[in-house]
Design a protein around this motif. Structure first.
Motif, PDB file in Angstrom:
ATOM      1  N   GLY A  20       0.819  -1.214   0.000  1.00  0.00           N
ATOM      2  CA  GLY A  20       0.000   0.000   0.000  1.00  0.00           C
ATOM      3  C   GLY A  20       0.853   1.263   0.000  1.00  0.00           C
ATOM      4  O   GLY A  20       0.551   2.224  -0.706  1.00  0.00           O
ATOM      5  N   PHE A  21       1.944   1.254   0.782  1.00  0.00           N
ATOM      6  CA  PHE A  21       2.849   2.398   0.787  1.00  0.00           C
ATOM      7  C   PHE A  21       3.502   2.586  -0.579  1.00  0.00           C
ATOM      8  O   PHE A  21       3.688   3.714  -1.037  1.00  0.00           O
ATOM      9  CB  PHE A  21       3.934   2.238   1.851  1.00  0.00           C
ATOM     10  N   ILE A  22       3.859   1.483  -1.230  1.00  0.00           N
ATOM     11  CA  ILE A  22       4.464   1.578  -2.563  1.00  0.00           C
ATOM     12  C   ILE A  22       3.480   2.198  -3.543  1.00  0.00           C
ATOM     13  O   ILE A  22       3.831   3.092  -4.318  1.00  0.00           O
ATOM     14  CB  ILE A  22       4.942   0.192  -3.043  1.00  0.00           C
ATOM     15  N   ILE A  23       2.244   1.754  -3.510  1.00  0.00           N
ATOM     16  CA  ILE A  23       1.220   2.307  -4.408  1.00  0.00           C
ATOM     17  C   ILE A  23       0.996   3.789  -4.112  1.00  0.00           C
ATOM     18  O   ILE A  23       0.887   4.613  -5.024  1.00  0.00           O
ATOM     19  CB  ILE A  23      -0.086   1.502  -4.294  1.00  0.00           C
ATOM     20  N   ALA A  24       0.945   4.145  -2.831  1.00  0.00           N
ATOM     21  CA  ALA A  24       0.701   5.538  -2.456  1.00  0.00           C
ATOM     22  C   ALA A  24       1.873   6.452  -2.794  1.00  0.00           C
ATOM     23  O   ALA A  24       1.672   7.658  -2.969  1.00  0.00           O
ATOM     24  CB  ALA A  24       0.400   5.621  -0.961  1.00  0.00           C
ATOM     25  N   SER A  25       3.070   5.883  -2.904  1.00  0.00           N
ATOM     26  CA  SER A  25       4.243   6.728  -3.121  1.00  0.00           C
ATOM     27  C   SER A  25       4.646   6.824  -4.584  1.00  0.00           C
ATOM     28  O   SER A  25       5.744   7.307  -4.878  1.00  0.00           O
ATOM     29  CB  SER A  25       5.416   6.197  -2.294  1.00  0.00           C
ATOM     30  N   ILE A  26       3.804   6.407  -5.485  1.00  0.00           N
ATOM     31  CA  ILE A  26       4.126   6.520  -6.909  1.00  0.00           C
ATOM     32  C   ILE A  26       4.353   7.991  -7.241  1.00  0.00           C
ATOM     33  O   ILE A  26       3.532   8.848  -6.925  1.00  0.00           O
ATOM     34  CB  ILE A  26       3.001   5.916  -7.771  1.00  0.00           C
ATOM     35  N   GLY A  27       5.488   8.277  -7.856  1.00  0.00           N
ATOM     36  CA  GLY A  27       5.836   9.643  -8.219  1.00  0.00           C
ATOM     37  C   GLY A  27       6.768  10.322  -7.240  1.00  0.00           C
ATOM     38  O   GLY A  27       7.316  11.373  -7.536  1.00  0.00           O
ATOM     39  N   ASP A  28       6.971   9.748  -6.067  1.00  0.00           N
ATOM     40  CA  ASP A  28       7.884  10.320  -5.073  1.00  0.00           C
ATOM     41  C   ASP A  28       9.027   9.331  -4.859  1.00  0.00           C
ATOM     42  O   ASP A  28       8.853   8.290  -4.217  1.00  0.00           O
ATOM     43  CB  ASP A  28       7.137  10.575  -3.771  1.00  0.00           C
ATOM     44  N   PHE A  29      10.185   9.659  -5.407  1.00  0.00           N
ATOM     45  CA  PHE A  29      11.308   8.721  -5.406  1.00  0.00           C
ATOM     46  C   PHE A  29      11.676   8.234  -4.013  1.00  0.00           C
ATOM     47  O   PHE A  29      11.828   7.036  -3.779  1.00  0.00           O
ATOM     48  CB  PHE A  29      12.533   9.348  -6.081  1.00  0.00           C
ATOM     49  N   TRP A  30      11.871   9.140  -3.063  1.00  0.00           N
ATOM     50  CA  TRP A  30      12.356   8.754  -1.738  1.00  0.00           C
ATOM     51  C   TRP A  30      11.324   7.944  -0.964  1.00  0.00           C
ATOM     52  O   TRP A  30      11.687   7.007  -0.236  1.00  0.00           O
ATOM     53  CB  TRP A  30      12.801   9.973  -0.948  1.00  0.00           C
ATOM     54  N   ALA A  31      10.060   8.282  -1.120  1.00  0.00           N
ATOM     55  CA  ALA A  31       9.022   7.492  -0.456  1.00  0.00           C
ATOM     56  C   ALA A  31       8.959   6.091  -1.059  1.00  0.00           C
ATOM     57  O   ALA A  31       8.813   5.100  -0.340  1.00  0.00           O
ATOM     58  CB  ALA A  31       7.673   8.189  -0.577  1.00  0.00           C
ATOM     59  N   MET A  32       9.099   6.002  -2.388  1.00  0.00           N
ATOM     60  CA  MET A  32       9.108   4.704  -3.053  1.00  0.00           C
ATOM     61  C   MET A  32      10.329   3.893  -2.623  1.00  0.00           C
ATOM     62  O   MET A  32      10.224   2.696  -2.337  1.00  0.00           O
ATOM     63  CB  MET A  32       9.109   4.892  -4.573  1.00  0.00           C
ATOM     64  N   PHE A  33      11.474   4.551  -2.540  1.00  0.00           N
ATOM     65  CA  PHE A  33      12.715   3.915  -2.107  1.00  0.00           C
ATOM     66  C   PHE A  33      12.548   3.300  -0.716  1.00  0.00           C
ATOM     67  O   PHE A  33      12.871   2.131  -0.489  1.00  0.00           O
ATOM     68  CB  PHE A  33      13.822   4.974  -2.120  1.00  0.00           C
ATOM     69  N   GLY A  34      12.024   4.072   0.212  1.00  0.00           N
ATOM     70  CA  GLY A  34      11.813   3.585   1.577  1.00  0.00           C
ATOM     71  C   GLY A  34      10.775   2.480   1.637  1.00  0.00           C
ATOM     72  O   GLY A  34      10.930   1.510   2.391  1.00  0.00           O
ATOM     73  N   SER A  35       9.731   2.595   0.843  1.00  0.00           N
ATOM     74  CA  SER A  35       8.669   1.588   0.839  1.00  0.00           C
ATOM     75  C   SER A  35       9.176   0.253   0.315  1.00  0.00           C
ATOM     76  O   SER A  35       8.817  -0.816   0.835  1.00  0.00           O
ATOM     77  CB  SER A  35       7.498   2.061  -0.013  1.00  0.00           C
ATOM     78  N   ILE A  36      10.001   0.305  -0.707  1.00  0.00           N
ATOM     79  CA  ILE A  36      10.549  -0.938  -1.266  1.00  0.00           C
ATOM     80  C   ILE A  36      11.483  -1.608  -0.263  1.00  0.00           C
ATOM     81  O   ILE A  36      11.439  -2.835  -0.086  1.00  0.00           O
ATOM     82  CB  ILE A  36      11.244  -0.663  -2.613  1.00  0.00           C
ATOM     83  N   PHE A  37      12.296  -0.818   0.417  1.00  0.00           N
ATOM     84  CA  PHE A  37      13.161  -1.401   1.439  1.00  0.00           C
ATOM     85  C   PHE A  37      12.353  -1.969   2.602  1.00  0.00           C
ATOM     86  O   PHE A  37      12.715  -3.003   3.174  1.00  0.00           O
ATOM     87  CB  PHE A  37      14.191  -0.387   1.938  1.00  0.00           C
ATOM     88  N   PHE A  38      11.255  -1.337   2.950  1.00  0.00           N
ATOM     89  CA  PHE A  38      10.371  -1.862   3.993  1.00  0.00           C
ATOM     90  C   PHE A  38       9.801  -3.210   3.553  1.00  0.00           C
ATOM     91  O   PHE A  38       9.766  -4.162   4.344  1.00  0.00           O
ATOM     92  CB  PHE A  38       9.257  -0.853   4.274  1.00  0.00           C
ATOM     93  N   LEU A  39       9.386  -3.326   2.301  1.00  0.00           N
ATOM     94  CA  LEU A  39       8.852  -4.583   1.784  1.00  0.00           C
ATOM     95  C   LEU A  39       9.927  -5.667   1.785  1.00  0.00           C
ATOM     96  O   LEU A  39       9.667  -6.807   2.204  1.00  0.00           O
ATOM     97  CB  LEU A  39       8.297  -4.387   0.369  1.00  0.00           C
TER      98      LEU A  39
END
Length: 51
Positions: A20-39
């Motif tokens: 859900g965080f990955i989907i919500a962070s589409i378009g924001d590099f750092w949020a996507m980066f953190g979400s992927i590492f969390f996953l």
């Protein structure tokens, strides 16, 4: 319910929230980066759980 089952359900909920965080962070590099590492971290703990 066994403790191991509860722990597994908890980790699966963490995986769902990470997706859900990955989907919500589409378009924001750092949020996507953190979400992927969390996953990835969730999957590492799941592997450790099954060993």
């Amino acid at each position: 319910m066994k403790t191991q089952t509860i722990i597994l359900i908890g980790w699966l909920l963490f995986v769902v929230s990470a997706i859900g965080f990955i989907i919500a962070s589409i378009g924001d590099f750092w949020a996507m980066f953190g979400s992927i590492f969390f996953l990835i971290a969730c999957f590492v703990f799941l592997v450790a759980h099954f060993r």
